[in-house]
Design an enzyme around this catalytic site. Sequence first.
Site, PDB file in Angstrom:
ATOM      1  CG  HIS A 144      -3.593  -9.452   9.727  1.00  0.00           C
ATOM      2  ND1 HIS A 144      -3.167  -8.230  10.130  1.00  0.00           N
ATOM      3  CD2 HIS A 144      -4.934  -9.326   9.546  1.00  0.00           C
ATOM      4  CE1 HIS A 144      -4.188  -7.392  10.167  1.00  0.00           C
ATOM      5  NE2 HIS A 144      -5.267  -8.038   9.817  1.00  0.00           N
ATOM      6  NE  ARG A 145      -5.377  -6.632  13.799  1.00  0.00           N
ATOM      7  CZ  ARG A 145      -4.163  -6.083  13.799  1.00  0.00           C
ATOM      8  NH1 ARG A 145      -3.174  -6.640  14.470  1.00  0.00           N
ATOM      9  NH2 ARG A 145      -3.926  -4.977  13.139  1.00  0.00           N
TER      10      ARG A 145
ATOM     11  CG  ASP B 210      -8.186  -4.420  14.707  1.00  0.00           C
ATOM     12  OD1 ASP B 210      -9.302  -4.977  14.571  1.00  0.00           O
ATOM     13  OD2 ASP B 210      -7.666  -3.712  13.833  1.00  0.00           O
TER      14      ASP B 210
ATOM     15  CG  ASN C 202      -7.233  -4.401  -2.719  1.00  0.00           C
ATOM     16  OD1 ASN C 202      -8.224  -3.693  -2.860  1.00  0.00           O
ATOM     17  ND2 ASN C 202      -7.246  -5.526  -2.019  1.00  0.00           N
TER      18      ASN C 202
ATOM     19  CD  GLU D  74      -8.784  -8.398   8.444  1.00  0.00           C
ATOM     20  OE1 GLU D  74      -9.655  -8.205   9.321  1.00  0.00           O
ATOM     21  OE2 GLU D  74      -7.851  -7.590   8.212  1.00  0.00           O
TER      22      GLU D  74
ATOM     23  CE  LYS E 280      -5.618  -6.580   4.908  1.00  0.00           C
ATOM     24  NZ  LYS E 280      -6.738  -6.195   5.692  1.00  0.00           N
TER      25      LYS E 280
ATOM     26  CG  ASP F   1      -2.073  -0.994   1.051  1.00  0.00           C
ATOM     27  OD1 ASP F   1      -1.990  -1.838   0.129  1.00  0.00           O
ATOM     28  OD2 ASP F   1      -3.032  -0.948   1.843  1.00  0.00           O
TER      29      ASP F   1
END
Length: 666
Positions: free
Chosen positions: A400-401, A328, A95, A356, A428, A52
């Site tokens: 990812h988490r 999160d 993206n 996610e 990610k 990104d």
Amino acid sequence: MFETAFLDVPALRAVHGTVRLPGSKSISNRVLLLAALCQGRTVVHDLLDSDDTQVMLQALRQLGCGVAVEGTRAVIDGLGGRANRPRQAALFLGNAGTAMRPLTAALAVLGGDYALSGIPRMHERPIGDLVDALRALGCDVRYTGQDGYPPLAIGEPRLQLGQPIPVRGDVSSQFLTALLMALPLAAGRPGAQDIVIEVVGELTSKPYIEITLQLLARFGVQVRREGWQRFVIPQGAAYRSPGNIHVEADASSASYFIASGALSAGAEGQNGLKIEGVGADSIQGDIRFVEAARLMGARIDSGPNWLRVQRGRWPLAAIDLDCNHIPDAAMTLAMMALYADGPSTLRNIASWRVKETDRIAAMAAELRKLGAQVDEGADFIRITPPAAWEAARIHTYDDHRMAMCGSLAAFNPAGLPVRIEDPRCVGKTFPDYFETLFAVAEPAGPLPVICIDGPTASGKGTVAAEVARRLGYHFLDSGAIYRMTGLAARRQGLAPEPPHEAAIAALARALPARFGAGRFWLGEQDVSDAIRTEAAGMDASRVSALPAVRQALVELQRASARLPGLVADGRDMGTVIFPQASLKVYLTASAAERADRRHKQLISKGIPANIDSLRADLEARDARDKNRASAPLKPAQDALLLDNSHLSIDQSVDQVLSWWQARQPF
Ligand code: DC
């Protein structure tokens, strides 16, 4: 990054030392754009290198910014508002939502002839609320694909800023962020008035708006916030470069290290784990995880840009907490709850269900595998620590988490390893998460080591390297160490013979050897090819028959056993270097087969070779390796024999891996 199908994390006891965390993605891209909108130069430190941010940097280059990136430092020469910038550009934004939304708003306000597009998935991510708001203030933004979605075309605006600008806040806070960053570009124009943004609906993700406001302030724009409903950009506001700016590390990523510090047994005199890049003055909402971790008993000191964490109370204290402000990082609390003195309840976490993956369901399923009792509801999870821990394969749901959380089960008091499936999903936000953890973690028991010994050309190097690759383990090619020693001796004019034993041993003890990813260096010189000749192999065999030389190389070889594990190939890996190894394999093949393989190998490298003399050579080498007095080549007593004369490499690898799997608890 671990690209393996799974990663087995050995049981961990403690963490100590210092971790430096990568920069936060959302802060990185905001800072880059703000720097671009300033006049003059901004030096950005600790920038995240991710897909990104690459996309944003490329777009800024196309828009005429000066962009120079070196490692994690970027020097941005801003556009200074409107002069001299290319009025036309086609920007491809992959993206990266954190590039698409704010660039759309900024370019729509500045005006020009711009096309913005991304990958197909980007064209499925709604942007209508932002476009509506921009049109309401007189911007020319058109859909060139499907209405409501990128791709977009942008033209010249006719700004009307007298009325409050409505923007919906209940879908994504990124639309408001985009407007907040774009509108100061219009506030400094002659005759401009205060610009007012009014949020329609309940604003979600307020902490992210807080980040935007804080960063705007660092770039000289003080937005007046009236509740979470009205935001006023004062007339005359203008961007000013702060000169230098540091990107904070991601506070959610820090939560895993805060937790591991709180779980760490630690030794007397060791001062816990220092986390650099994020600290007490963080502008990120998830930093409030620190308070929750303290409630559970973590000992945390902090400074402006660092945290230091130690185990405090043990076992941890069970909690009952509303986690809405740290959605999160609250997943990390669910893992800490496994180590608490009773059931913990995390409330107001309905948003977990639409991330996610359905994180409440996922977390419940995986924690149960570890032996915990878990109750879940629409917006809460209650976790009772395991009465008896179980070794588990943690499924990660491309989240990812889930993967990072799973690693925290490795601190279990039962000393069980934990398998993380699809570890690459951490890419990610934190591609090197596991490497970073392993660099500061201390294993609870002996490291997993697989020894693959055998005669020359038995295929053990190839098999061992592939086994290591599939498990994500380190790889020790011990033959290469003898080869480097032989080469170093020759270069000093020392023939590999007994009269030079002491001198070569001294050389070996201080061997400036480095290796990794199949390459080998002596000092600064890459000797990867030089050590592979037949002559170098013969010299290696000779130096390796000298007991003092072997002794001198023991420590260098043992030092290769690091987290998460090691595959070592050689002659005495199972007998001398790693006698406690968890799996020992003795790999052989007939002399005819081995001569044939070596022949093919040499021919493929364009080296002329004769099969009969190769066979004679390798039989002579076998005889010397087997008959030498010191550490002769022989299978360890507990080795499993594998004759691979009639097996492909893949079959041999599969056999070793299935022996390995049979020894695992999951
Ligand atoms: O595996 P290789 O052909 O690269 O090994 C070169 C020489 O090093 C081999 O002839 C024997 C010696 N060696 C050893 O004695 N002990 C080891 N662990 C590895 C290699």
